[in-house]
Design an enzyme around this catalytic site. Structure first.
Site, short mmCIF file in Angstrom:
data_model
loop_
_atom_site.label_atom_id
_atom_site.label_comp_id
_atom_site.label_asym_id
_atom_site.label_seq_id
_atom_site.Cartn_x
_atom_site.Cartn_y
_atom_site.Cartn_z
N SER A 210 0.82 -1.21 0.00
CA SER A 210 0.00 0.00 0.00
C SER A 210 0.85 1.27 0.00
O SER A 210 1.48 1.60 -0.99
CB SER A 210 -0.95 -0.05 1.20
OG SER A 210 -1.93 0.95 1.12
N ASP B 60 9.65 5.75 -10.53
CA ASP B 60 9.23 6.41 -11.77
C ASP B 60 10.03 7.67 -12.05
O ASP B 60 10.32 7.98 -13.21
CB ASP B 60 7.74 6.75 -11.70
CG ASP B 60 6.85 5.55 -12.00
OD1 ASP B 60 7.40 4.44 -12.21
OD2 ASP B 60 5.63 5.71 -12.03
N LYS C 201 -0.73 -4.26 -3.19
CA LYS C 201 -2.03 -3.70 -2.78
C LYS C 201 -2.15 -2.29 -3.36
O LYS C 201 -1.60 -1.34 -2.83
CB LYS C 201 -2.18 -3.66 -1.26
CG LYS C 201 -3.51 -3.09 -0.80
CD LYS C 201 -3.59 -3.06 0.72
CE LYS C 201 -4.93 -2.44 1.16
NZ LYS C 201 -5.03 -1.01 0.81
#
Length: 429
Positions: A300, A311, A325
């Site tokens: 999460s 990224d 998740k």
């Protein structure tokens, strides 16, 4: 950081079985409902089953219990993270995000009708007993967990501090074994910082709570103060971190990013559309070399941080695949201190990746393990020679010995530190 979101709407719904039943009888011969209307045939079946249970079940059962069980079943069958929260569960959830709660210190989930460990929380009974991410909890005090709902299992794991509970654990190909744990008041300090070898630091986040973002800022400042000069590199340890507060994850990522999107969420309702961007302020950690450690217990909010830094190519992600998740849960308060934990959105990394059921794949795969050294037989060192000169310098301090032992017992951390040192060597050429 600029979060964009709206507060969830408080809703309270009261159901009156007698009125509902009579209205269904009245509507029995009415035409089929249009799309979006209540499915009358299914509601008739629901009321009929409810009446049959009340008349024929072996023990008397009241309307309130039946309706609460129906609500629990309705939510439990949506996904593993949606649930109906009674007064105790609702209070416990609020306490867990504030950093103090009672229990074993273990984050659990349900997969294929089997209770499994997402991760133990640092410095808790579960952590001290060696409970690991990925373990299956087969029994709680001798009762099989298969067939229990997630909330039922959590209620059995919780209890008064000082009381004991025995868990039967399944781990890999090992035979099931029992672990006896004593419940405690869990005071979870979510952030810890320490200096590693040389000018390198380690920040460990065990869970994302309301104040975790601020605590990370303080830990970074303290590390630089203790080191006496800027850090040469940092390891951000998110292993076995089950997640927590979404905004806290965005605040942590903001310490390491000077611009750009951190995370965004999408769902069916306006409240579920949120976006978090890095602010223009410069943190002391904005530009230092960074390695992020993840594993199968990183879930999460941990994956939000790791995905954003990956990224933006701001950090090297190291370890093993994360939990996967990628959904967001909203707590909707109901009347009488009840609540609903409902999955309302999916979150996406800055590049648009959803990690739901996929996880974050590390840039460098490093398995868990210990480092071991092998001496070569027959090799003679200076200290073996007769009349060798002794070293007059002070021996290594206990702190330095403890750091060396920590690195020897944690292969992933040792590899992260080696990578940071290598990056600095290359950067100086």
């Amino acid at each position: 950081m600029r979060p964009v979101f709206r507060q969830p709407v408080r809703q309270a719904v009261k159901m009156l079985p007698a009125v509902l039943f009579s209205s269904l009888l009245w509507a029995q011969d009415s035409p089929q409902p249009a799309e979006g209307d209540l499915p009358l045939n299914e509601l008739r079946t629901f009321v009929e089953v409810m009446e049959r249970i009340k008349m024929a079940y072996v023990e008397p059962i009241d309307d309130k219990t039946l309706l609460e069980n129906a609500i629990k079943g309705m939510l439990a069958n949506l996904d593993p993270h949606s649930a109906y929260l009674g007064p105790e569960s609702y209070q416990e959830l609020q306490e867990s995000t504030s950093g103090e709660f009672g229990g074993l210190g273990i984050e659990v989930g349900m997969e294929d009708d089997q209770l499994n460990v997402i991760s133990p929380i640092d410095d808790t009974p579960a952590f001290a007993a060696g409970i690991e991410a990925g373990d299956l909890i087969l029994k709680i005090d001798g009762q099989l967990t298969k067939g229990l709902s997630l909330m039922q299992a959590v209620e059995k794991l919780r209890g008064k501090p000082g009381t004991s509970v025995t868990l039967t654990i399944g781990r890999g190909h090992q035979a099931p074994f029992d672990v006896k744990l004593k419940r405690a008041v869990i005071k979870n300090r979510s952030v810890r910082g320490q200096l590693l070898d040389g000018d390198y630091g380690l920040v460990r986040i065990s869970q994302f709570q309301t104040h975790t973002g601020k605590e990370v800022g303080k830990a970074l400042q303290q590390l630089e103060k203790d080191n006496g000069k800027p850090l040469a590199g940092l390891v951000l340890d998110l292993r076995n971190n089950p997640g927590g507060v979404l905004q806290a994850a965005a605040e942590v990522a903001d310490h390491f990013l000077s611009r750009g999107r951190i995370v965004y969420t999408e769902g069916r309702i306006p409240n579920s559309h949120m976006s978090f961007d890095a602010g223009p302020q410069i943190s002391i950690a904005s530009h230092i070399p960074l390695v992020v450690l993840i594993n199968g217990g990183s879930a999460s909010a941990s994956e939000i941080v790791a995905g954003a830094l990956q990224d933006h190519k701001r950090a090297v992600i190291m370890g093993t695949n994360s939990f996967g998740k990628g959904s967001v849960q909203t707590i909707l308060p109901l009347n009488d201190d009840h609540g609903v934990k409902l999955t309302t959105a999916l979150y996406f990394t800055p590049s648009g990746r959803s990690i739901q059921a996929q996880g974050i794949e590390p840039d460098i795969q490093v398995e868990r393990g210990k480092l071991s050294t092998q001496s070569q037989p027959g090799m003679i060192k200076e200290a073996d020679l007769a009349r060798h000169l002794d070293n007059t310098q002070q021996p290594a301090s206990p702190e330095r010995k403890a750091r060396a032992e920590q690195l020897q017992n944690d292969n992933q951390l040792a590899q992260a530190l080696s990578l940071l040192k290598g990056l600095n060597v290359l950067g100086k050429k």
